[in-house]
Design a protein around this motif. Sequence first.
Motif, PDB file in Angstrom:
ATOM      1  N   PRO A  83      48.291  39.311  33.546  1.00 39.38           N
ATOM      2  CA  PRO A  83      47.315  39.545  34.610  1.00 39.38           C
ATOM      3  C   PRO A  83      45.929  39.860  34.046  1.00 39.38           C
ATOM      4  O   PRO A  83      45.800  40.317  32.914  1.00 39.38           O
ATOM      5  CB  PRO A  83      47.866  40.765  35.347  1.00 39.38           C
ATOM      6  N   ASP A  84      44.932  39.633  34.837  1.00 38.78           N
ATOM      7  CA  ASP A  84      43.582  40.071  34.536  1.00 38.78           C
ATOM      8  C   ASP A  84      43.488  41.480  35.121  1.00 38.78           C
ATOM      9  O   ASP A  84      43.289  41.663  36.318  1.00 38.78           O
ATOM     10  CB  ASP A  84      42.555  39.135  35.174  1.00 38.78           C
ATOM     11  N   PHE A  85      43.668  42.472  34.282  1.00 38.15           N
ATOM     12  CA  PHE A  85      43.726  43.856  34.753  1.00 38.15           C
ATOM     13  C   PHE A  85      42.395  44.324  35.330  1.00 38.15           C
ATOM     14  O   PHE A  85      42.369  45.242  36.140  1.00 38.15           O
ATOM     15  CB  PHE A  85      44.174  44.776  33.618  1.00 38.15           C
ATOM     16  N   THR A  86      41.308  43.703  34.933  1.00 36.20           N
ATOM     17  CA  THR A  86      39.995  44.108  35.451  1.00 36.20           C
ATOM     18  C   THR A  86      39.786  43.660  36.890  1.00 36.20           C
ATOM     19  O   THR A  86      38.903  44.169  37.565  1.00 36.20           O
ATOM     20  CB  THR A  86      38.853  43.562  34.566  1.00 36.20           C
ATOM     21  N   ALA A  87      40.590  42.720  37.356  1.00 31.94           N
ATOM     22  CA  ALA A  87      40.440  42.204  38.719  1.00 31.94           C
ATOM     23  C   ALA A  87      41.503  42.755  39.673  1.00 31.94           C
ATOM     24  O   ALA A  87      41.568  42.338  40.824  1.00 31.94           O
ATOM     25  CB  ALA A  87      40.516  40.679  38.699  1.00 31.94           C
ATOM     26  N   MET A  88      42.314  43.687  39.204  1.00 27.91           N
ATOM     27  CA  MET A  88      43.391  44.197  40.038  1.00 27.91           C
ATOM     28  C   MET A  88      42.858  45.133  41.120  1.00 27.91           C
ATOM     29  O   MET A  88      41.956  45.924  40.880  1.00 27.91           O
ATOM     30  CB  MET A  88      44.451  44.892  39.183  1.00 27.91           C
ATOM     31  N   THR A  89      43.469  45.033  42.289  1.00 32.25           N
ATOM     32  CA  THR A  89      43.109  45.873  43.429  1.00 32.25           C
ATOM     33  C   THR A  89      43.981  47.131  43.438  1.00 32.25           C
ATOM     34  O   THR A  89      44.955  47.230  42.682  1.00 32.25           O
ATOM     35  CB  THR A  89      43.328  45.111  44.743  1.00 32.25           C
ATOM     36  N   GLU A  90      43.653  48.056  44.327  1.00 27.98           N
ATOM     37  CA  GLU A  90      44.488  49.254  44.491  1.00 27.98           C
ATOM     38  C   GLU A  90      45.916  48.869  44.843  1.00 27.98           C
ATOM     39  O   GLU A  90      46.866  49.474  44.363  1.00 27.98           O
ATOM     40  CB  GLU A  90      43.907  50.151  45.598  1.00 27.98           C
ATOM     41  N   GLU A  91      46.053  47.855  45.678  1.00 36.08           N
ATOM     42  CA  GLU A  91      47.384  47.378  46.064  1.00 36.08           C
ATOM     43  C   GLU A  91      48.136  46.832  44.850  1.00 36.08           C
ATOM     44  O   GLU A  91      49.333  47.077  44.691  1.00 36.08           O
ATOM     45  CB  GLU A  91      47.261  46.300  47.143  1.00 36.08           C
ATOM     46  N   ASP A  92      47.439  46.094  43.983  1.00 35.62           N
ATOM     47  CA  ASP A  92      48.056  45.583  42.757  1.00 35.62           C
ATOM     48  C   ASP A  92      48.556  46.737  41.884  1.00 35.62           C
ATOM     49  O   ASP A  92      49.667  46.697  41.351  1.00 35.62           O
ATOM     50  CB  ASP A  92      47.071  44.737  41.938  1.00 35.62           C
ATOM     51  N   TRP A  93      47.720  47.768  41.729  1.00 38.34           N
ATOM     52  CA  TRP A  93      48.110  48.911  40.902  1.00 38.34           C
ATOM     53  C   TRP A  93      49.280  49.652  41.537  1.00 38.34           C
ATOM     54  O   TRP A  93      50.172  50.142  40.824  1.00 38.34           O
ATOM     55  CB  TRP A  93      46.924  49.849  40.684  1.00 38.34           C
ATOM     56  N   PRO A 139      44.364  39.544  27.131  1.00 37.73           N
ATOM     57  CA  PRO A 139      43.963  39.461  28.543  1.00 37.73           C
ATOM     58  C   PRO A 139      42.840  40.455  28.815  1.00 37.73           C
ATOM     59  O   PRO A 139      42.635  41.409  28.057  1.00 37.73           O
ATOM     60  CB  PRO A 139      45.232  39.841  29.298  1.00 37.73           C
ATOM     61  N   LYS A 140      42.151  40.229  29.914  1.00 33.70           N
ATOM     62  CA  LYS A 140      41.080  41.155  30.301  1.00 33.70           C
ATOM     63  C   LYS A 140      41.712  42.461  30.781  1.00 33.70           C
ATOM     64  O   LYS A 140      42.562  42.454  31.668  1.00 33.70           O
ATOM     65  CB  LYS A 140      40.224  40.543  31.398  1.00 33.70           C
ATOM     66  N   ALA A 141      41.276  43.542  30.143  1.00 30.26           N
ATOM     67  CA  ALA A 141      41.757  44.870  30.509  1.00 30.26           C
ATOM     68  C   ALA A 141      40.784  45.893  29.956  1.00 30.26           C
ATOM     69  O   ALA A 141      40.215  45.679  28.884  1.00 30.26           O
ATOM     70  CB  ALA A 141      43.156  45.110  29.940  1.00 30.26           C
ATOM     71  N   PRO A 142      40.618  46.998  30.659  1.00 34.71           N
ATOM     72  CA  PRO A 142      39.669  48.007  30.184  1.00 34.71           C
ATOM     73  C   PRO A 142      40.071  48.634  28.854  1.00 34.71           C
ATOM     74  O   PRO A 142      39.253  49.203  28.166  1.00 34.71           O
ATOM     75  CB  PRO A 142      39.653  49.049  31.302  1.00 34.71           C
ATOM     76  N   TRP A 143      41.334  48.537  28.481  1.00 37.17           N
ATOM     77  CA  TRP A 143      41.804  49.176  27.247  1.00 37.17           C
ATOM     78  C   TRP A 143      41.773  48.254  26.032  1.00 37.17           C
ATOM     79  O   TRP A 143      42.120  48.669  24.935  1.00 37.17           O
ATOM     80  CB  TRP A 143      43.203  49.764  27.441  1.00 37.17           C
ATOM     81  N   TYR A 144      41.370  46.993  26.203  1.00 38.46           N
ATOM     82  CA  TYR A 144      41.235  46.078  25.064  1.00 38.46           C
ATOM     83  C   TYR A 144      39.762  45.785  24.815  1.00 38.46           C
ATOM     84  O   TYR A 144      38.966  45.714  25.743  1.00 38.46           O
ATOM     85  CB  TYR A 144      41.930  44.732  25.334  1.00 38.46           C
ATOM     86  N   GLU A 145      39.444  45.581  23.545  1.00 43.57           N
ATOM     87  CA  GLU A 145      38.099  45.130  23.211  1.00 43.57           C
ATOM     88  C   GLU A 145      37.915  43.743  23.810  1.00 43.57           C
ATOM     89  O   GLU A 145      38.857  42.943  23.832  1.00 43.57           O
ATOM     90  CB  GLU A 145      37.929  45.067  21.698  1.00 43.57           C
ATOM     91  N   ASP A 147      36.676  40.928  22.933  1.00 43.35           N
ATOM     92  CA  ASP A 147      36.918  39.695  22.187  1.00 43.35           C
ATOM     93  C   ASP A 147      38.101  39.815  21.228  1.00 43.35           C
ATOM     94  O   ASP A 147      38.239  39.017  20.308  1.00 43.35           O
ATOM     95  CB  ASP A 147      35.655  39.296  21.415  1.00 43.35           C
ATOM     96  N   ALA A 148      38.962  40.793  21.434  1.00 40.65           N
ATOM     97  CA  ALA A 148      40.090  41.018  20.537  1.00 40.65           C
ATOM     98  C   ALA A 148      41.127  39.893  20.652  1.00 40.65           C
ATOM     99  O   ALA A 148      41.319  39.318  21.726  1.00 40.65           O
ATOM    100  CB  ALA A 148      40.749  42.357  20.829  1.00 40.65           C
ATOM    101  N   ARG A 149      41.749  39.622  19.523  1.00 38.18           N
ATOM    102  CA  ARG A 149      42.830  38.630  19.450  1.00 38.18           C
ATOM    103  C   ARG A 149      44.025  39.288  18.778  1.00 38.18           C
ATOM    104  O   ARG A 149      43.839  40.091  17.865  1.00 38.18           O
ATOM    105  CB  ARG A 149      42.401  37.411  18.641  1.00 38.18           C
ATOM    106  N   TRP A 150      45.209  38.939  19.239  1.00 38.13           N
ATOM    107  CA  TRP A 150      46.427  39.436  18.595  1.00 38.13           C
ATOM    108  C   TRP A 150      47.269  38.261  18.158  1.00 38.13           C
ATOM    109  O   TRP A 150      47.418  37.277  18.895  1.00 38.13           O
ATOM    110  CB  TRP A 150      47.239  40.295  19.553  1.00 38.13           C
TER     111      TRP A 150
END
Length: 184
Positions: A83-93, A139-145, A147-150
């Motif tokens: 998921p794109d965690f930055t686009a999640m709604t309250e309902e998603d959470w 994925p996009k998330a507030p806890w990842y840099e 441009d990070a790659r794993w």
Amino acid sequence: MNVNETATHETAAPAPTGERADLLEALAKQRHFLRFTTRDLTDEQAGLRPTASELCLGGLIKHVAGVEQAWAGFMVHGASAMPDFTAMTEEDWSRRADDFRLLPGETLEGVLADYAEAADHTDELVSTLPDLGVSHALPKAPWYEGDARWTVRRVLTHIIAETAQHAGHADIIRESLDGAKSMG
């Protein structure tokens, strides 16, 4: 052996060796500790929250299975599998919070079966992916840099660490339920 006999026998993939075997062994050990905390429990007990935490044993198993499935998808398809965690709604959470609970109709046996299926899939991927060094953008998330790659290797170490962390949570919850311990 005739042609028909050959067609009905599948060739098993060779057992992983070296680094792959080491990673899978470490993951298997942490999975065991997590699953072991649920031994001899009823569905009701697996859904109880005996600590100040909102975590329960069935929910932890369910969460770890879902996370492992998501990361397995990432190993193959990259961030598009997550998921794109930055686009999640309250309902998603709110729905994600349900990943930590046994919901009506869910059973401990069912979440353990789902976890075994997720584990088998991950193990198969680790055994057959051509290169553990392949990397994908996270994925996009507030806890990842941003441009990070794993690499697949890094994802596996993350799955091992997360499973171990939740096995510790589970051990505390189980001890709070009935005094049973995973170790000692």
